[in-house]
Write an enzyme that holds these catalytic residues in place. Sequence first.
Site, short mmCIF file in Angstrom:
data_model
loop_
_atom_site.label_atom_id
_atom_site.label_comp_id
_atom_site.label_asym_id
_atom_site.label_seq_id
_atom_site.Cartn_x
_atom_site.Cartn_y
_atom_site.Cartn_z
N ASP A 8 0.87 -1.17 0.00
CA ASP A 8 0.00 0.00 0.00
C ASP A 8 0.91 1.22 0.00
O ASP A 8 1.48 1.58 1.04
CB ASP A 8 -0.91 -0.01 1.24
CG ASP A 8 -1.70 1.28 1.42
OD1 ASP A 8 -1.74 2.08 0.46
OD2 ASP A 8 -2.26 1.48 2.52
N LYS A 70 2.87 11.42 -3.50
CA LYS A 70 1.79 10.75 -4.22
C LYS A 70 0.82 11.76 -4.84
O LYS A 70 0.14 11.45 -5.83
CB LYS A 70 1.04 9.83 -3.25
CG LYS A 70 0.00 8.92 -3.89
CD LYS A 70 -0.53 7.95 -2.85
CE LYS A 70 -1.65 7.08 -3.40
NZ LYS A 70 -2.11 6.10 -2.39
N GLU A 169 -7.28 0.69 -4.28
CA GLU A 169 -7.19 0.58 -2.82
C GLU A 169 -8.47 0.08 -2.15
O GLU A 169 -8.42 -0.82 -1.31
CB GLU A 169 -6.75 1.93 -2.24
CG GLU A 169 -5.28 2.24 -2.52
CD GLU A 169 -4.90 3.67 -2.27
OE1 GLU A 169 -5.76 4.45 -1.79
OE2 GLU A 169 -3.76 4.05 -2.57
N ASP A 192 -12.90 4.82 1.76
CA ASP A 192 -11.44 4.88 1.91
C ASP A 192 -10.96 6.33 1.90
O ASP A 192 -10.86 6.96 0.85
CB ASP A 192 -10.78 4.08 0.78
CG ASP A 192 -9.26 4.05 0.91
OD1 ASP A 192 -8.73 4.65 1.86
OD2 ASP A 192 -8.61 3.42 0.05
#
Length: 607
Positions: A8, A70, A169, A192
């Site tokens: 992850d 990211k 994810e 999420d």
Amino acid sequence: MGRVIGIDLGTTNSCVAVLEGGKPVVIPNSEGGRTTPSIVGFTKTTERLVGQLAKRQAVTNAENTIFSIKRLIGRTWSDTEAERRRIPYKVLPGKDDTVNVEARSKTYTPQEISAMVLQKLKLDAEAYLGEQVTEAVITVPAYFTNAQRQATKDAGTIAGLEVLRIVNEPTAAALAYGLDRQNKDHCILVFDLGGGTFDVSVLQLGDGVFEVLATAGNNHLGGDDFDDRIVRWLIEEFKNASHIDLSGDRMALQRLKEAAEKAKIELSTTVSTSINLPFITADNTGPKHLDTLLTRAKFESLIADLVEGTMTPTRRALQDAEITPQDVHKVILVGGSSRIPVIQETIRKFMGKESDRSVNPDESVALGAAIQAGVLGGEIQDVLLLDVIPLSLGIETVGGVFSKIIEHNTTIPTSKSQIFTTSADGQTTVEVHVLQGERSMAADNKTLARFNLAGLPPAPRGIPQVEVGFGIDANGILNVVAKDRGTNREQKVSITNSGKLTAAEVERMRLEAQEYAETDRTRRELVEVRNQCEQLMYSCDRTLHANRDLIRPDLIERVETARADVKLLLDEADPSVENLRQHMDQLQEDLLAVGASIYEQTDIPLE
């Protein structure tokens, strides 16, 4: 095949897991932590620090400590203005309008920085397993674009990993939740909310099949945004108290950011927290200290619009899945920011049920990636993952229309093709304009790529057949092929460095598609009628040219007058669809009369 790890790769923290005895387990890092900060620091001695060590020195080395990379990976310079304003390290334009970062006078791409984090996770996994690791499954937000997915794969390659699969994810979290519940047929919603992105997915579980029904999200919403609200509030409070603006002090900003993150975490378990930062700055009167109290109520007021912003994608995902909150059996909360009480309360009220707490919000995505790694490695049998694409894909056709080839929420991997033709006589080249979005007109959607298919034999329009095929692999990466069926000449393009959608663009596409549905329908109808009129005029010209000697002069005059009327309307900027249809019908009627006249002249009996 050796051991395949699941990673992850998060905005704030990353986690790595592996399958052991058929069960996924988190691999602790060399510092003993179960998650690793996604931070890279460069010291004066050119030493590179990754993870917790980098985080510890961030305050005193803010300009050379890279975090939240990211939010920059796979995106353009113009697309990242908001992110660039709030980070203390130096960013500069990269190749093809991408974003690079600079530390210690050296330039790095976001892929390189991400690869450094992946390398750390890889080394920790190798130390834990006692063997070399070369393959991995890496997760990305469901709403990551082709460019971001490809950039993440590239980061894995740089880190020395063969990325077997890119997994969304929320889908990975569903795998972690559902591995022991495969035989129970039920519907789950995965909410999420991580450090930098927000995704929501609706999945149907049963008989070992994990099928994504719909997905939605916002790539610019996460814990970083909550932290930023606290930071801005602290800057304003300090400015009012001391008349000093801390927004230009990089070291102070880094301290504020860390204090904000700590306060946010503490407010998940307490109703107030003290933020105390001594010697935050100084002026000619001496050092200044920041000491204030932040209550949970104040924090919730600061982030109220962000919390409400999570509900729009949630509603959309349920709507796309064609279900109601009552149809959802379980709500799974994933990501550290999902621990915020107001987030939990908001989703509870909306869904009408308490969330399932059986999965760890910080670790479930990595555990799901390890399960998928086990499936690919053959360790887990009878588990099938069916994911979807978040936005429709297609090309621009005559009149600026967006012709969808693959609809959003289509299960991947998939491939579809359609036959198109030329719009002009003697056309030897066609431009393929690849788009992503939900609006009817091409201009309202996002361009992914443009390329030309050249070398078509000259022919009347409508004769050549160009087959455009879209193929999306299991990683969600798109390949487009345009092929002339007459000559078998083809042109391919892999959409890897384009299509950088901002969250605002995604939201605009969705909202505008609903808000302007009627306008889009009218515009599309006008384009279609225009095309029909032009085709009819073309047919009229060919008929008159080839058969003028067989047509009565009065019919020729009627047809030419009707054609001129249609042409006059087409020349208007915004003609009435109804008027066009009426004149088109009249021209059609006159052409039928011409056809009948031709057959009469040639003595062919009409049936």
